[in-house]
Design an enzyme around this catalytic site. Structure first.
Site, short mmCIF file in Angstrom:
data_model
loop_
_atom_site.label_atom_id
_atom_site.label_comp_id
_atom_site.label_asym_id
_atom_site.label_seq_id
_atom_site.Cartn_x
_atom_site.Cartn_y
_atom_site.Cartn_z
N ARG A 139 -5.94 1.71 18.33
CA ARG A 139 -5.74 0.26 18.18
C ARG A 139 -5.42 -0.44 19.50
O ARG A 139 -5.59 -1.66 19.60
CB ARG A 139 -4.66 -0.03 17.13
CG ARG A 139 -5.16 0.26 15.73
CD ARG A 139 -4.16 -0.03 14.64
NE ARG A 139 -4.82 0.10 13.35
CZ ARG A 139 -4.18 0.25 12.19
NH1 ARG A 139 -2.86 0.30 12.15
NH2 ARG A 139 -4.87 0.36 11.06
N ARG A 196 -7.52 -3.12 9.88
CA ARG A 196 -6.59 -4.06 10.54
C ARG A 196 -7.20 -4.69 11.80
O ARG A 196 -6.83 -5.78 12.19
CB ARG A 196 -5.27 -3.37 10.83
CG ARG A 196 -4.57 -2.88 9.56
CD ARG A 196 -3.09 -2.64 9.72
NE ARG A 196 -2.60 -1.78 8.65
CZ ARG A 196 -2.33 -2.18 7.39
NH1 ARG A 196 -2.47 -3.44 7.05
NH2 ARG A 196 -1.90 -1.32 6.48
N GLY A 248 -5.22 7.87 5.67
CA GLY A 248 -4.32 8.85 6.27
C GLY A 248 -3.10 9.10 5.39
O GLY A 248 -2.60 10.22 5.30
N ASP A 285 2.15 -1.15 11.84
CA ASP A 285 0.80 -1.57 11.44
C ASP A 285 0.50 -3.02 11.81
O ASP A 285 -0.62 -3.49 11.61
CB ASP A 285 0.62 -1.39 9.93
CG ASP A 285 0.60 0.09 9.53
OD1 ASP A 285 0.25 0.94 10.37
OD2 ASP A 285 0.96 0.39 8.38
N SER A 328 7.26 9.25 12.19
CA SER A 328 6.17 9.09 11.22
C SER A 328 6.68 9.24 9.80
O SER A 328 7.17 10.29 9.40
CB SER A 328 5.08 10.15 11.47
OG SER A 328 4.21 10.20 10.36
N LYS A 374 0.84 -1.22 0.00
CA LYS A 374 0.00 0.00 0.00
C LYS A 374 0.87 1.26 0.00
O LYS A 374 0.63 2.19 -0.77
CB LYS A 374 -0.93 -0.03 1.23
CG LYS A 374 -1.87 1.15 1.32
CD LYS A 374 -3.15 0.78 2.05
CE LYS A 374 -2.97 0.67 3.55
NZ LYS A 374 -2.92 1.99 4.22
N SER A 375 1.88 1.29 0.87
CA SER A 375 2.73 2.49 0.94
C SER A 375 3.41 2.76 -0.40
O SER A 375 3.48 3.91 -0.87
CB SER A 375 3.82 2.30 2.00
OG SER A 375 3.25 2.25 3.27
N GLN A 398 4.76 9.27 7.33
CA GLN A 398 3.83 10.16 6.62
C GLN A 398 4.26 11.61 6.75
O GLN A 398 4.23 12.36 5.78
CB GLN A 398 2.41 9.97 7.15
CG GLN A 398 1.85 8.60 6.81
CD GLN A 398 0.45 8.38 7.34
OE1 GLN A 398 -0.09 9.23 8.04
NE2 GLN A 398 -0.14 7.23 7.03
C1 S3P Z 1 2.58 4.88 6.25
C2 S3P Z 1 3.15 5.24 7.44
C3 S3P Z 1 2.65 4.81 8.75
C4 S3P Z 1 1.70 3.63 8.63
C5 S3P Z 1 0.71 3.82 7.52
C6 S3P Z 1 1.43 3.97 6.18
C7 S3P Z 1 3.17 5.38 4.99
O1 S3P Z 1 1.96 5.88 9.35
O2 S3P Z 1 1.01 3.41 9.84
O3 S3P Z 1 -0.16 2.70 7.44
O4 S3P Z 1 2.85 4.84 3.92
O5 S3P Z 1 3.97 6.32 5.05
P1 S3P Z 1 2.73 6.98 10.28
O6 S3P Z 1 3.65 7.74 9.42
O7 S3P Z 1 1.61 7.84 10.82
O8 S3P Z 1 3.41 6.17 11.33
#
Ligand code: S3P
Length: 451
Positions: free
Chosen positions: A362, A410, A102, A331, A179, A29-30, A181
């Protein structure tokens, strides 16, 4: 169709014999989100093979289309993307609906922040509760302007309006929270910012953005300085179109790894699992618990390490999980908690405050769900303590009761796995969110149970 737009889909998952056979898990997914975003910013046509076609990634595709990219799925499953070039994003005509995702929201906020356009971000009830201040803060320092909704606990949430800065101002930003993200949002904003944007990462998180930005030809360096990772990106770059092969998602594989470990008689091979070290923490933890996980045919796919995993039913032992591993398995904790509930002895987890701001809280959701299914679980401020059953099946949820998944894919998949190792089965209130990341989860489960 998103989860919010249809009726809940409850289901009971029960023991159904051993799991046997071989499966492929869908694309990561990422990596899929990033492949669409960077292809949409390259000049020319990129191809993506093995893209995850889950709702979250489709939200990213829709948003990039709304900002001018041409994105098409070919018959046969390959995706073709014609990018607009860095600096070329168009102002979307309608709000960008991020659904449950997110990652789409925070990374796209980074992209919009350094373009001279305005965009409104909206999402479902789960996403609308999640904190956005963590990206608003650095992106504001780069010059973007935000009007966010006031969330609970003084956090800023969706819906929000973002007016990008053109030109944006390069910053040096030390991540206050581990993070990927937030890191990626700042790096993506840096792509269209004159000069050098720097992100300092005291605790390493998944590095797919760095790998893929370099692969597209961005000028990006990563150095270790004073115990931290320092990432520098030069802006106003030109990205060259690429062909990207997306490896299988280790976070999706995790459900079948744990299922095979806890269901007696199981022997499952999961093909094409991405094993980037910033993502593979769960496998080491499960091996330390006594799990039989063999790596077959280790290779590289799309610049990422990949292997086929053979997993056999094992007697697991509880352990204290090192909190330093959390970012590399962030995750995977919900399903690790299920493994711990079937292990012998106590499993202790700490340092997991971030789990409270995922698609659901979670820690609270898994404590409640596992307790309802008969496991012995204590919730602490930053983790769970689980007394395992020593391999005995869990009782399962009482007839007519269902665990609450809070629009969190999840939680739904983890408790489905728990149901496979229970006497009475586990009722789940709503399986729709599974489609955000793993639309074929239930089909693959049926395949392994019938093999
Ligand atoms: C992700 C980063 C993670 C992860 C999310 C995907 C990404 O989040 O939990 O499912 O693709 O960069 P955080 O950056 O909030 O930890």
């Amino acid at each position: 169709m998103t989860a919010a737009s249809s009726a809940p889909r409850p289901r009971r998952f029960a023991a159904n014999g051993s799991l046997r056979g071989a499966i492929d898990v869908p694309g990561d997914k990422s990596i899929s989100h990033r492949a669409l975003m960077l292809s949409a910013l390259a000049v020319g046509e990129s191809r993506v093979i093995g893209l995850l076609e889950g709702e979250d990634v489709l939200s990213t595709a829709a948003a990039m289309r709304a900002m001018g990219a041409q994105i098409e799925r070919q018959t046969g499953g390959e995706w073709r993307i014609h990018g607009v070039g860095i600096g070329g994003l168009l102002q979307p005509e309608a709000a960008l609906d991020m659904g449950n995702s997110g990652t789409s929201t925070r990374l796209l906020m980074g992209l919009v922040a350094s373009h001279g356009i305005t965009a409104c971000f909206i999402g479902d009830a789960s996403l609308s509760r999640r904190p956005m201040g963590r990206v608003i803060e650095p992106l504001s320092a780069m010059g973007a302007a935000f009007t966010a909704s006031p969330g609970a606990n003084t956090s800023q949430t969706l819906p929000l309006m973002l007016r990008g800065a053109a030109p944006a101002v390069p910053i040096e930003y030390r991540l206050p929270v581990a993070s990927a993200q937030v890191k990626s949002a700042v790096l993506l904003a840096g792509l269209n910012t004159p000069g050098i944007t720097t992100v300092i990462e005291p605790i390493a998180t998944r590095d797919h953005s760095e790998r893929m930005l370099a692969g597209f030809g961005a000028e990006l360096t990563v150095e270790q300085e004073g115990g931290a990772r320092v990432i520098r990106i030069r802006g106003e770059a030109e990205l060259r179109p690429q062909t990207i092969v997306v490896p299988g998602d280790p976070s999706s594989a995790a459900f079948f790894i744990v299922a095979a470990l806890i269901v007696p008689g199981s022997d499952v091979t999961i093909r094409n699992v991405g094993l980037n070290p910033t993502r593979a923490g769960l496998i080491g933890v499960l091996k330390d618990m006594g799990g039989s996980i063999e790596f077959l045919a280790a290779r590289e796919v799309g610049g990422e390490p990949v292997a086929d995993l053979r997993v056999q039913h094992s007697a697991l032992r509880g352990i204290a999980v090192d909190p330093a591993l959390a970012p590399s398995m962030i995750d995977e904790f919900p399903v690790l908690f299920v493994a711990a509930a079937l292990a012998s002895g106590t499993t202790t987890t700490t340092g997991l405050d971030e789990l409270r701001v995922k698609e659901s809280d979670r820690l609270a959701a898994m404590c409640a769900a596992l307790t309802l299914a008969g496991a012995r679980v204590t919730e602490t401020a930053d983790g769970l303590i689980i007394e395992g059953s020593g391999g005995e099946p869990l009782q399962g949820t009482p007839e007519g009761t269902k665990v609450a998944t809070h629009l969190d894919h999840r939680i739904a998949m983890s408790m489905a796995v728990a149901g496979l190792a229970s006497r009475d089965g586990v009722g789940i209130d709503d399986c729709r969110p599974i489609a955000t990341s793993f639309p074929v989860f239930e089909a693959l489960l049926a395949q392994l149970a019938g093999a």
